[in-house]
Design an enzyme around this catalytic site. Structure first.
Site, mmCIF file in Angstrom:
data_model
loop_
_atom_site.group_PDB
_atom_site.id
_atom_site.type_symbol
_atom_site.label_atom_id
_atom_site.label_comp_id
_atom_site.label_asym_id
_atom_site.label_seq_id
_atom_site.Cartn_x
_atom_site.Cartn_y
_atom_site.Cartn_z
ATOM 1 N N GLU A 1 1.267 115.856 -33.085
ATOM 2 C CA GLU A 1 0.840 117.228 -32.803
ATOM 3 C C GLU A 1 1.939 118.067 -32.161
ATOM 4 O OE1 GLU A 1 -1.902 118.699 -33.593
ATOM 5 O OE2 GLU A 1 -3.498 117.230 -33.815
ATOM 6 N N SER B 1 -7.190 123.707 -35.032
ATOM 7 C CA SER B 1 -6.549 124.203 -33.816
ATOM 8 C C SER B 1 -7.524 125.088 -33.030
ATOM 9 C CB SER B 1 -5.258 124.935 -34.171
ATOM 10 O OG SER B 1 -4.462 125.136 -33.024
ATOM 11 N N HIS C 1 1.120 119.183 -36.143
ATOM 12 C CA HIS C 1 -0.006 120.099 -36.049
ATOM 13 C C HIS C 1 -0.110 120.980 -37.286
ATOM 14 C CE1 HIS C 1 -2.985 122.279 -33.657
ATOM 15 N NE2 HIS C 1 -2.428 123.419 -34.021
#
Length: 503
Positions: free
Chosen positions: A318, A194, A411
């Protein structure tokens, strides 16, 4: 090499902790505490010490909201500006040759997170790969990613890109010291997820990072995050106003205000910007023309990024994490419409046509996740592959528990197999409803490829490099497979769409 926990670094002796299978050193300072006159300044050298410094416990997390430094059920790491530290994990068995080094940069939107999170310990990765794992803290939010340099005075200067400078300083520490821990300073891989993955790409674009690392792994990077100098000035002015200071008094206020007041002021303005410009994240590196000459994605597009091997990829779902548990990303039709405001005529209709079922909620969430993470990652893949070995992946595996929760392969779920948490509490919880064999299989895929890459600069031979002609992508699932140009229609629809600006 390295059979004791007492290690002599360039700054003094550190005393770690010996476990049954690994050695650990925690909260090793890689720069001086950025307090007082050093607040909002580039990291300064560590002041050497005498005697053995205790390195058995974690120190402080970077300044952030308490919730971001959660490290267990009802357990929070204390926060402080005095947080420029890193941790080292090594196998307890001595090695006759220097071990490869993996340096992990945590995510959290450049606003939250800590290297003290148990998932990031690196023990399983170090043992499986006979490697040294380093995890770092760096300044976050207002303290690391707001450029207050406009308010510099001759007596009180302010520097830009502080979080990025911290990461470079940590890599400099690795070069000076990691050999004493049994690591090879000539074989350093930076990896992150990330915002940490974005940090990896930013290091590829940072001249000061040249020679400090030798390859990178970017897991779910929001690759085109960057602030123009003008946007950064607008953002900083709004933060100074939120702090209650006048422009002429900003230097004093930024120096003297309590740290938590500055944190809160920055957080308020970040929230405002995310509501105004979904997908534009203002707490990120700034193109200052000096320390960061170009945005990371422009550096890759122009071939100016360090020409080192790169693994880069995203998760299939995600956006679902943000739709259910966070805010600010464009995961609904209203926010997505705002995203396309500066994208050029026809862009919105073109992209919508590539997502059958839009504007149904699930489709909008998929589009928003693709916009923030997959779309710019494809640009990096195709650009960097012209200059250096590049390997693309997508993580598709989701055990039944995540499917039932409606998040799928969302994610950050790839961190669980990367760090080998399959047999820990998180892995057991995720596979309570099934999928244990699959999670074990994708764990082997991640770790064997990541560790081969860290050791040699290439993953396993079964994973070909990405090229613009074939766009070969490793789909990590149970079973894992290769696909050429996955989601081609969506890739073509997103071409040319960039994030909007603040100014």
């Amino acid at each position: 090499m390295v059979a004791t926990t007492d290690i002599e670094t360039a700054d003094g002796i550190v005393r770690g902790r010996r476990g049954r299978r690994v050695l650990r050193w925690r909260a090793l300072p890689y720069a001086a505490a950025p307090l007082g006159e050093w607040r909002f300044r580039a990291p300064q050298p560590v002041r050497p010490w005498t005697g053995a410094r205790d390195a058995t416990e974690f120190g402080f997390a970077a300044m952030q909201h308490r919730a971001g430094a959660r490290i267990g059920p009802r357990q929070y790491q204390p926060t402080s500006e005095d947080s420029l530290t890193l941790n080292v994990t090594a196998p307890v068995t001595p090695s006759a040759t220097p071990r490869p080094v993996l340096v992990f940069i945590h995510g959290g939107g450049y606003l939250m997170g800590t290297s003290a999170l148990g998932l990031y310990s690196g023990a399983r990765l170090a043992l499986r790969g006979d490697a040294i794992v380093v995890s770092i803290n760096y300044r976050l939010g207002a303290f690391g990613y707001i450029d207050f340099s406009e308010y510099s005075t001759p007596e009180r200067p302010f520097d830009s890109n502080l979080g990025l400078r911290d990461q470079v300083a940590a890599l400099e520490w690795v070069q000076r010291n990691i050999a004493a821990f049994g690591g090879d300073p000539g074989n350093v891989t930076v990896f992150g997820e990330s915002a940490g993955a974005h940090a990896v790409l930013a290091l590829f674009a940072t001249p000061a990072a040249a020679g400090l690392f030798h390859r990178g792994i970017a897991q779910s990077p929001p690759a085109d995050w960057a602030m123009t100098a003008e946007d950064a000035r607008v953002f900083a002015r709004r933060c100074v106003e939120a702090l209650g200071a006048q422009p002429g008094d900003a230097a004093r206020a930024l120096t003297d205000a309590p740290a938590n007041d500055i944190r809160k002021a920055g957080a308020r303005v970040i929230g405002q910007v995310l509501r105004e410009r979904p997908g534009l994240f203002p707490a990120c590196p700034v193109v200052d023309g000096d320390y960061l000459p170009q945005s990371p994605i422009d550096a890759f597009t122009d071939g100016a990024a360090h020409r080192l091997p790169l693994i880069i990829g995203t998760c299939r779902d995600e956006g679902t994490l943000f739709d259910k548990f966070a805010d600010g990303l464009p995961t609904n039709p209203d926010r997505l419409h705002t995203v396309f405001g500066g994208a050029g005529e026809g862009a919105e209709a073109r992209v919508i046509a590539a997502y059958p079922g839009y504007p149904r909620a699930r489709t909008a969430v998929r589009m928003g996740g693709d916009y923030v993470f997959w779309r710019p990652s494809v640009t990096v893949m195709e650009s960097h592959s012209k200059h250096a070995p590049t390997y693309a992946y997508r993580y598709d595996f989701a055990p039944r528990a995540l499917q039932l929760a409606g998040v799928g392969a969302t994610h950050a779920t790839d961190l669980i197999p990367v760090f080998g948490a399959t047999d820990g509490p998180i892995g057991r919880a995720l596979t309570a409803a099934g999928g244990r064999h699959g999670l074990q299989a994708v764990t082997r895929q991640f770790q064997d490829n990541w560790l081969a890459f860290a050791r040699t600069g290439a993953p396993l031979p079964s994973w070909p490099a990405y090229t613009e002609e074939r766009r070969t992508t490793l789909i990590i699932d149970d079973p894992t497979r290769l696909e050429h140009d996955p989601e081609q229609a969506k890739r073509l629809a997103w071409q040319g769409v960039r994030v909007s600006t603040l100014s």
